[in-house]
Design an enzyme around this catalytic site. Structure first.
Site, mmCIF file in Angstrom:
data_model
loop_
_atom_site.group_PDB
_atom_site.id
_atom_site.type_symbol
_atom_site.label_atom_id
_atom_site.label_comp_id
_atom_site.label_asym_id
_atom_site.label_seq_id
_atom_site.Cartn_x
_atom_site.Cartn_y
_atom_site.Cartn_z
ATOM 1 N N THR A 181 -10.939 -7.135 -2.046
ATOM 2 C CA THR A 181 -9.570 -6.695 -1.733
ATOM 3 C C THR A 181 -8.639 -7.774 -2.272
ATOM 4 O O THR A 181 -9.018 -8.942 -2.348
ATOM 5 C CB THR A 181 -9.335 -6.553 -0.225
ATOM 6 O OG1 THR A 181 -9.466 -7.847 0.361
ATOM 7 C CG2 THR A 181 -10.298 -5.584 0.406
ATOM 8 N N GLU A 325 -11.804 -0.639 0.456
ATOM 9 C CA GLU A 325 -12.872 -0.485 1.452
ATOM 10 C C GLU A 325 -13.517 0.897 1.401
ATOM 11 O O GLU A 325 -14.516 1.136 2.068
ATOM 12 C CB GLU A 325 -12.315 -0.725 2.862
ATOM 13 C CG GLU A 325 -11.969 -2.174 3.186
ATOM 14 C CD GLU A 325 -10.605 -2.610 2.668
ATOM 15 O OE1 GLU A 325 -10.029 -1.911 1.806
ATOM 16 O OE2 GLU A 325 -10.113 -3.665 3.121
ATOM 17 N N LYS A 435 10.789 -3.906 12.814
ATOM 18 C CA LYS A 435 11.102 -3.620 14.218
ATOM 19 C C LYS A 435 12.480 -4.201 14.502
ATOM 20 O O LYS A 435 12.655 -5.411 14.512
ATOM 21 C CB LYS A 435 10.070 -4.300 15.135
ATOM 22 C CG LYS A 435 8.815 -3.474 15.396
ATOM 23 C CD LYS A 435 9.062 -2.430 16.479
ATOM 24 C CE LYS A 435 7.840 -1.584 16.783
ATOM 25 N NZ LYS A 435 6.868 -2.220 17.633
ATOM 26 N N TRP A 440 11.705 1.141 15.589
ATOM 27 C CA TRP A 440 10.960 1.032 14.361
ATOM 28 C C TRP A 440 11.731 1.664 13.199
ATOM 29 O O TRP A 440 12.320 2.729 13.336
ATOM 30 C CB TRP A 440 9.639 1.739 14.627
ATOM 31 C CG TRP A 440 8.789 1.970 13.452
ATOM 32 C CD1 TRP A 440 7.937 1.088 12.884
ATOM 33 C CD2 TRP A 440 8.679 3.189 12.733
ATOM 34 N NE1 TRP A 440 7.296 1.683 11.848
ATOM 35 C CE2 TRP A 440 7.726 2.963 11.725
ATOM 36 C CE3 TRP A 440 9.280 4.439 12.821
ATOM 37 C CZ2 TRP A 440 7.371 3.951 10.821
ATOM 38 C CZ3 TRP A 440 8.940 5.410 11.925
ATOM 39 C CH2 TRP A 440 7.986 5.162 10.932
HETATM 40 P P1 ADP Z 1 -5.055 -4.350 -0.952
HETATM 41 O O1 ADP Z 1 -5.163 -3.695 0.402
HETATM 42 O O2 ADP Z 1 -5.930 -5.508 -1.117
HETATM 43 O O3 ADP Z 1 -3.655 -4.509 -1.431
HETATM 44 P P2 ADP Z 1 -6.033 -1.869 -1.992
HETATM 45 O O4 ADP Z 1 -5.975 -1.455 -3.381
HETATM 46 O O5 ADP Z 1 -7.275 -1.683 -1.253
HETATM 47 O O6 ADP Z 1 -5.668 -3.350 -2.029
HETATM 48 O O7 ADP Z 1 -4.808 -1.239 -1.241
HETATM 49 C C1 ADP Z 1 -4.938 -0.288 -0.245
HETATM 50 C C2 ADP Z 1 -3.590 -0.055 0.363
HETATM 51 O O8 ADP Z 1 -2.648 0.394 -0.606
HETATM 52 C C3 ADP Z 1 -3.603 1.033 1.402
HETATM 53 O O9 ADP Z 1 -4.073 0.562 2.637
HETATM 54 C C4 ADP Z 1 -2.129 1.439 1.427
HETATM 55 O O10 ADP Z 1 -1.366 0.548 2.208
HETATM 56 C C5 ADP Z 1 -1.706 1.266 -0.010
HETATM 57 N N1 ADP Z 1 -1.734 2.557 -0.698
HETATM 58 C C6 ADP Z 1 -2.691 3.072 -1.467
HETATM 59 N N2 ADP Z 1 -2.337 4.279 -1.940
HETATM 60 C C7 ADP Z 1 -1.110 4.563 -1.440
HETATM 61 C C8 ADP Z 1 -0.201 5.665 -1.551
HETATM 62 N N3 ADP Z 1 -0.461 6.728 -2.280
HETATM 63 N N4 ADP Z 1 0.964 5.577 -0.868
HETATM 64 C C9 ADP Z 1 1.255 4.491 -0.126
HETATM 65 N N5 ADP Z 1 0.455 3.431 0.003
HETATM 66 C C10 ADP Z 1 -0.720 3.453 -0.635
#
Ligand code: ADP
Length: 550
Positions: A181, A325, A435, A440
C-alpha cells in the site's frame, strides 16, 4: 468433489496461446512500438521462466519489478507466477526510503528494473542492508554501466534459454503476487496475493457486472502495472483473449491519444488525473475517440464533469472503487436493471457513484457505535468488505493486521453511504473527514461541486484546525488561465451556498498551480494541510460562517 486442478493463473495463458495465437500485444518504448502475438508472447514467457530457474529462483521466491507498462513487464506477470514464484511489483514513484523498506521487508531475490529507474534502485539499496538479491535485470537490450551487480540486460537474459518449460502443478494457496500500500500513513504495508485470489478477481471482473473484456476488445491499461497489477487488467485481458496495448514509461496525453487512434483501443483504464490530462489536451488537439467504448476510472473519485465529458464523446465511464488489499476491484458502477424508467439525471447520478459490489464480494457499513447503517443513501459509516480476493492480513505486520481486520472483514477506512438500490458512494476517507462544530462535512462532495465549475481545472478541500469549530474546510483550486481569481471565488461561494448548508462553504479559496499528488495519483491532502498550518501566506482570518450549534 474438488476439481482436478486448482484455481491458478496458468490456464489463462494456455487459453490465449491456444485460442488467440495471432492476437496482438503492442508496447510503446523509447524506440517506437513493439508488436507481437500471444503465440510469441507465450514462448518468451517460457524462455523467461527457464532463465529464472537457471538463476536459482524456486517456488516461494520473490521477484521484484520496478517497471512501467510494457511487454517485458507483462512477460513477468505470467512467467513468475506460473513457475510458482511471487511477482512483487514496486511503485518507483514512492519516496526512496519507502522503496528501501519494501525491498528489505519482502526479501526479494531478483530485481527487474527499467533503464530509467536504475538510479532509483541504486539509491534505495544504499540505504538498506538487504543481502537477498542475487540478480538484477535491466529491461532493455543492453545493460549500461551500473552499480547494481550482477546485472544483465533482459534480452540477453532470455536469449540464453530455450522456450520450452514444464510448468509445475501449483496449489491455489501458493503466493503469486505482492504489492505494498502506498503508505499515506506510516510505512508501506505488504499485501500478498495467492493464485486463488488473482484467479477469483479475474473471474469476478470478467463477469458482466465487473469490467468484462472480450476477444474483440483492445485494452489500454494506463493505470501502472506497479499499481495493484494495473487493476488486474493484464490477467483479465489474457483470460478474454483481447489485444493488449501497453503505453510505456510515463505516457503523455499526446501519446495516449495516438495509441487510442492507431491501435483502435476499445477499453482504457486510469486514475482521474490521466483523463483530466487527455481532456485538457483535447481542448487544442483533436483525438479520434470513436473506437473507445468504455473507460474505467478509479483510484480516486471520478468527477461528474468527467463522466459528462466522456458521455459527450460516446464513451461509457465505468466508475470503479478498490484497494490494494483486495487486488483491487470491489465495486463498479453499472446501470442496474429496473432503473430504465428513472430519469436520465437519476441514472447519471447513480453511475457517478462508486457503484455496486462485484459478484462474489460482501460488504457492510458500520457506524461509530458498531452498528450497521441502513441503506438510505444518507447515513454513513465505515465500509467493511470480505470476499475470496480480499486479504485478511498484512505481510509480517501483526499490529497493522490487528488494527485493520476483524473476523475476516477488511475495515477499509473509507466512509460511505449506500442507497436503496445498493449503490455505494465514498463520501470520504476516515482521516479526511472534516468535523466542524461536531458536524460532518464531506470534502469529496465539495470537491466535485468545485471541479464541475467553469474555469476550474482541479480542486481539493481539506480541513484545517480552527479554535472555535475544531476544523474548517479550505478549498485549494487550480484555475485555468482565463479565470479572474476574485470573480471565480465569488462565483464558487455563490454556487456552493446554493448547493450546500451555509457552514459547508469553505472559509477560503486558495489558488495553487497544481494539486500535490501521492505516488498513486491521489490528492496529497496532508501536504496541503501542513503547508496551510505552517505558513501565513494563506489568509487565515476567522470564519464568518458558522456550523449549527450542537
Ligand atoms: P492507498 O490506500 O495506499 O492510497 P490504494 O490504491 O489501495 O492505495 O487506495 C485505496 C483507496 O483509494 C480506497 O480506500 C479509497 O479511499 C480510494 N479510492 C479508490 N477508488 C476510488 C474511487 N473510485 N472513488 C473514491 N476513492 C477511491
Amino acid at each position: 468433489m474438488p476439481g482436478a486442478t486448482d484455481q491458478t493463473l496458468r490456464p489463462f495463458l494456455w487459453r490465449a496461446e491456444r485460442l488467440y495465437p495471432e492476437t496482438e500485444i503492442v508496447s510503446r518504448g523509447h524506440d517506437g512500438l513493439t508488436r507481437y502475438t500471444y503465440s510469441e508472447y507465450s514462448s518468451r514467457v517460457k524462455q523467461l521462466a527457464s532463465a529464472l530457474r537457471a538463476t536459482g529462483v524456486t517456488a516461494g521466491d520473490r521477484v521484484a519489478t520496478l517497471c512501467w507498462n510494457h511487454h517485458r513487464h507483462f512477460e513477468l506477470y505470467f512467467a513468475v507466477t506460473s513457475m510458482g514464484a511471487q511477482l512483487h511489483t514496486i511503485n518507483p514513484l514512492l519516496p526512496t526510503d519507502h522503496i528501501s523498506h519494501i525491498i528489505d521487508d519482502a526479501g526479494d531475490r531478483v530485481v527487474f528494473v527499467d533503464p530509467s529507474l536504475v538510479e532509483t534502485v541504486t539509491e534505495a539499496l544504499t540505504a538498506t542492508e538487504t543481502d537477498t538479491i542475487t540478480q538484477f535485470v535491466v529491461m532493455d537490450d543492453s545493460a549500461s554501466a551500473s552499480a547494481l551487480d550482477p546485472i544483465e540486460d533482459y534480452e540477453s537474459y532470455l536469449d540464453a534459454h530455450e522456450s520450452a518449460f514444464e510448468w509445475p502443478a501449483l496449489e491455489e494457496t501458493a503466493p503469486a503476487g505482492m504489492c505494498y500500500t502506498s503508505g499515506t500513513t506510516g510505512k508501506p504495508k505488504g499485501v500478498e496475493y495467492t493464485h486463488q485470489m488473482l484467479w477469483s478477481h479475474t473471474m469476478a471482473t470478467q463477469s458482466p457486472q465487473g469490467i468484462p473484456i472480450d476477444d474483440d476488445d483492445v485494452v489500454l491499461p494506463v493505470v501502472p502495472m506497479f499499481h495493484v497489477n494495473a487493476w488486474g487488467m493484464p490477467f483479465s485481458a489474457t483470460a478474454g483473449g483481447a489485444k493488449q496495448v501497453f503505453p510505456g514509461p510515463a505516457p503523455e496525453p499526446a501519446e495516449l491519444g495516438s495509441l487510442i487512434e492507431s491501435e483502435g483501443v476499445t477499453i482504457a483504464a486510469g486514475v482521474p488525473t490521466v483523463w483530466l490530462g487527455l481532456k485538457e489536451y483535447m481542448t487544442h488537439t483533436a483525438v479520434d475517440l470513436s473506437t473507445l467504448e468504455r473507460v474505467v476510472i478509479g483510484g480516486s473519485a471520478a468527477p461528474e464533469s468527467m463522466i459528462d465529458w466522456f458521455d459527450s464523446h460516446g464513451v461509457e465511464v465505468l466508475h470503479a472503487w478498490g484497494m490494494t488489499e483486495m487486488a483491487p476491484i470491489g465495486t463498479v458502477s453499472h446501470a442496474k436493471a429496473g432503473l430504465e424508467d428513472a430519469s436520465a439525471a437519476q441514472r447519471r447520478a447513480k453511475r457517478a457513484k462508486q457503484g455496486l459490489a462485484v459478484p462474489g464480494l460482501e460488504f457492510r457499513v458500520i457506524d461509530d457505535n458498531g452498528d450497521e447503517v441502513p441503506w438510505d443513501g444518507e447515513q454513513f459509516g465505515e465500509l467493511w468488505v470480505r470476499g475470496p480476493w480480499v486479504t485478511t492480513e498484512y505481510f509480517a505486520n501483526e499490529s497493522a493486521t490487528a488494527e485493520t481486520f476483524e473476523d475476516g472483514w477488511l475495515k477499509t477506512g473509507d466512509v460511505v453511504t449506500v442507497d436503496e438500490d445498493g449503490y455505494l458512494e465514498i463520501v470520504d476517507r476516515i482521516k479526511d473527514v472534516i468535523k466542524s462544530g461536531g458536524e460532518w462535512i464531506s470534502s469529496v462532495e465539495l470537491e466535485n461541486a468545485i471541479m464541475g465549475h467553469d474555469g476550474v481545472e482541479e480542486a481539493t478541500v481539506v480541513g484545517v484546525g480552527d479554535d472555535k469549530w475544531q476544523e474548517r474546510p479550505i478549498a485549494f483550486v487550480v484555475a485555468d488561465d482565463s479565470a479572474s481569481r476574485d470573480e471565480l471565488t465569488a462565483e464558487l461561494e455563490a454556487s456552493l451556498t446554493e448547493q450546500f448548508p451555509k457552514w459547508w462553504v469553505p472559509d477560503a479559496f486558495e489558488f495553487i498551480d497544481a494539486v500535490p499528488k501521492t505516488a498513486t495519483g491521489k490528492f496529497a491532502k496532508r501536504v496541503l494541510r501542513e503547508q496551510y498550518d505552517s505558513t501565513d501566506q494563506f489568509d487565515t482570518s476567522p470564519s464568518a460562517k458558522a456550523p449549527p450549534e450542537e
